[in-house]
Design a protein around this motif. Structure first.
Motif, PDB file in Angstrom:
ATOM      1  N   ILE A  10       2.075  12.013   5.842  1.00  0.00           N
ATOM      2  CA  ILE A  10       2.705  12.983   4.938  1.00  0.00           C
ATOM      3  C   ILE A  10       4.197  12.695   4.812  1.00  0.00           C
ATOM      4  O   ILE A  10       4.755  12.705   3.711  1.00  0.00           O
ATOM      5  N   ALA A  11       4.861  12.411   5.927  1.00  0.00           N
ATOM      6  CA  ALA A  11       6.294  12.090   5.893  1.00  0.00           C
ATOM      7  C   ALA A  11       6.546  10.832   5.074  1.00  0.00           C
ATOM      8  O   ALA A  11       7.488  10.783   4.268  1.00  0.00           O
ATOM      9  N   TYR A  12       5.695   9.829   5.241  1.00  0.00           N
ATOM     10  CA  TYR A  12       5.835   8.589   4.483  1.00  0.00           C
ATOM     11  C   TYR A  12       5.668   8.854   2.994  1.00  0.00           C
ATOM     12  O   TYR A  12       6.457   8.367   2.179  1.00  0.00           O
ATOM     13  N   LEU A  13       4.653   9.621   2.625  1.00  0.00           N
ATOM     14  CA  LEU A  13       4.406   9.915   1.210  1.00  0.00           C
ATOM     15  C   LEU A  13       5.551  10.719   0.593  1.00  0.00           C
ATOM     16  O   LEU A  13       5.955  10.463  -0.547  1.00  0.00           O
ATOM     17  N   ARG A  14       6.076  11.680   1.337  1.00  0.00           N
ATOM     18  CA  ARG A  14       7.221  12.449   0.830  1.00  0.00           C
ATOM     19  C   ARG A  14       8.424  11.551   0.594  1.00  0.00           C
ATOM     20  O   ARG A  14       9.129  11.678  -0.411  1.00  0.00           O
ATOM     21  N   HIS A  15       8.669  10.635   1.525  1.00  0.00           N
ATOM     22  CA  HIS A  15       9.794   9.696   1.385  1.00  0.00           C
ATOM     23  C   HIS A  15       9.611   8.832   0.144  1.00  0.00           C
ATOM     24  O   HIS A  15      10.554   8.649  -0.643  1.00  0.00           O
ATOM     25  N   ARG A  16       8.398   8.318  -0.050  1.00  0.00           N
ATOM     26  CA  ARG A  16       8.126   7.466  -1.221  1.00  0.00           C
ATOM     27  C   ARG A  16       8.222   8.262  -2.519  1.00  0.00           C
ATOM     28  O   ARG A  16       8.695   7.751  -3.530  1.00  0.00           O
ATOM     29  N   MET A  17       7.782   9.512  -2.492  1.00  0.00           N
ATOM     30  CA  MET A  17       7.888  10.346  -3.696  1.00  0.00           C
ATOM     31  C   MET A  17       9.349  10.572  -4.062  1.00  0.00           C
ATOM     32  O   MET A  17       9.713  10.503  -5.237  1.00  0.00           O
ATOM     33  N   GLU A  18      10.193  10.838  -3.079  1.00  0.00           N
ATOM     34  CA  GLU A  18      11.628  11.004  -3.330  1.00  0.00           C
ATOM     35  C   GLU A  18      12.226   9.714  -3.874  1.00  0.00           C
ATOM     36  O   GLU A  18      13.040   9.737  -4.806  1.00  0.00           O
ATOM     37  N   GLU A  19      11.815   8.597  -3.320  1.00  0.00           N
ATOM     38  CA  GLU A  19      12.324   7.289  -3.725  1.00  0.00           C
ATOM     39  C   GLU A  19      12.032   7.010  -5.201  1.00  0.00           C
ATOM     40  O   GLU A  19      12.858   6.440  -5.912  1.00  0.00           O
ATOM     41  N   PHE A  20      10.867   7.417  -5.679  1.00  0.00           N
ATOM     42  CA  PHE A  20      10.476   7.159  -7.065  1.00  0.00           C
ATOM     43  C   PHE A  20      10.681   8.363  -7.981  1.00  0.00           C
ATOM     44  O   PHE A  20      10.336   8.314  -9.158  1.00  0.00           O
TER      45      PHE A  20
END
Length: 110
Positions: A10-20
């Motif tokens: 979940i933390a990884y996905l949130r980080h990637r969502m913010e990145e894009f």
């Protein structure tokens, strides 16, 4: 998946969502617009596993057949089979009962 792995994902996905620049609402809208493909199959079990009849028979079906279940039990039909009509209770003819009138015919006799 254990809780720690889930939280990490979940933390990884949130980080990637913010990145894009993907917002949760964007993701929800995209998921809602996609229609889930229906599992096409010729056979299906109670848990939703299905098999189209092509290729090797899946393990769940092999196990069920080896346990004595017929393959027809899992076969899907075009329309659901109608429920069987209730059978009337068979009438019992007590006129020739050899115990009629005796103590054996009374339920409270001991």
């Amino acid at each position: 998946m254990d809780e720690r792995k889930r939280d990490s994902m979940i933390a990884y996905l949130r980080h990637r969502m913010e990145e894009f620049g993907i917002k949760p609402d964007d993701l929800a809208a995209a998921l809602a617009s996609e229609s889930l493909p229906q599992k096409n199959g010729r056979y299906r079990n109670a848990t939703g596993d299905s098999w189209d009849g092509n290729g090797e028979m899946p393990q769940w079906l092999k196990q069920a057949i080896s346990a004595g279940q017929s393959i027809e039990h899992f076969e899907l039909s075009e329309k659901p089979a109608p429920a069987p009509a209730p059978q009337p209770k068979k009438q019992v003819d007590w006129s020739n009962d050899p115990f009629a009138g005796s103590r054996l015919a009374r339920p409270d006799s001991r």
